[in-house]
Structures are given as C-alpha cells and as structure tokens.
Design a protein around this motif. Sequence first.
Motif, PDB file in Angstrom:
ATOM      1  N   TRP A  70      -9.991   2.319   0.568  1.00  0.00           N
ATOM      2  CA  TRP A  70      -8.685   1.760   0.236  1.00  0.00           C
ATOM      3  C   TRP A  70      -8.756   0.718  -0.860  1.00  0.00           C
TER       4      TRP A  70
ATOM      5  N   VAL B 192       0.859  -1.181   0.000  1.00  0.00           N
ATOM      6  CA  VAL B 192       0.000   0.000   0.000  1.00  0.00           C
ATOM      7  C   VAL B 192       0.893   1.227   0.000  1.00  0.00           C
TER       8      VAL B 192
ATOM      9  N   HIS C 278       0.852   4.968   1.710  1.00  0.00           N
ATOM     10  CA  HIS C 278       0.237   5.916   2.630  1.00  0.00           C
ATOM     11  C   HIS C 278       1.134   7.138   2.784  1.00  0.00           C
TER      12      HIS C 278
ATOM     13  N   VAL D 233      -3.534   2.947   6.383  1.00  0.00           N
ATOM     14  CA  VAL D 233      -4.552   2.975   5.321  1.00  0.00           C
ATOM     15  C   VAL D 233      -5.879   2.482   5.883  1.00  0.00           C
TER      16      VAL D 233
ATOM     17  N   GLU E 236      -8.648   2.760  -3.958  1.00  0.00           N
ATOM     18  CA  GLU E 236      -7.327   3.383  -4.108  1.00  0.00           C
ATOM     19  C   GLU E 236      -6.360   2.375  -4.687  1.00  0.00           C
TER      20      GLU E 236
END
Length: 180
Positions: free
Chosen positions: A177, A147, A149, A169, A180
Amino acid sequence: MERSAVAFEEAHLGDRPIRDLGLRIEGTPLEPVLTEFERELDAAGIVRVRPHFYLSSEWGVPFGTVAIAIPFYLARPDLTELHAERTGHVEGMGRWELLRYLRHEMGHVVNYAYRLYEREEWVRCFGAITQPYREEYRPEPFSRRYVRHLPGWYAQKHPDEDWAETFAVWMTPGLDWRAE
C-alpha cells in the motif's frame, strides 16, 4: 419540461418476492470465498471479532453490529447474471471482488465492535462519524488524503467509509500500500 415520477416497485423474480427464494450462503459459490476470508482474518491477527454473514439487498454493515450483508444475487450465478442485465453492474463479481468488498465491510465491523469512532485519535484522522453521509459528492481523484480501495473514491463519502477503505487496504494480503 415536466418530469414524471416513477413509482417504486419491488423487484420480483417471476411471481416470487426475493425473500421467498429460499436463498442461503451454504453450498453456494460464496461459501468457499467466506472460508478464504476467514483465513485472511486469522492471518491479519483478527481473532476476537468474527462477523455474521447474511444475504440482503446490498452490501453493508448495520451501524453498531458485526453482521455483513452480502447482496442476495451473489448466491446464485443465474441471479448474478439477471442483476447484471438489469443494472449493468455487479458489486462483488468473482472471488477477487468478493474479497475486496468483504475487507471493506470488515472495516465497518471492527469500527463498530470496538467503537473506534469514539476515540479522539480516530476522529482526528477520519473526522466525526456524526457528519452527514454524502451520497452525492465530487471526488478528488488525485487527493493523497484518501486511499482508494473500492471504485469511485468511496473513502471521500464519509469518515466511516474513509476508515473502512483504509482498513481494507491494510488487510489486503500482499498489497504494498505504501507503493500504491
């Protein structure tokens, strides 16, 4: 071509070391943001572990603690401005960024408080916490394994950072998320 070594010099503001500036969190712009962050913790159902906040030279959570270090220069606008002038960058400038860094650091707090890093499932998902911490790394910007962030694909540095970024996240209110 010869390179000359530059000696480390502690940053002083005038003739006073940082530790003698009499800084505190109470009564600063940090205080209402920390109150908002604690409401976020409640909303996320995190009620048993609460971090202790203190001012330090940089963001962090010492391994095995539930204490979040916040850069001292964020306690006063003049110090934030001075830091920005000297370094060209401020991690945690403004309410939104402060919350973003706090969510990341809270990931470390939860990890250490519950020793999640010792669990087989955690190691399978993130890797062993005993892996060397890579200060220098070549990020894979389009990797779907991590991820994003904080800036700089921070999750790719170390399993502990991967966890903290994933936690942040998850904790961000209103963030979709999955989209995203």
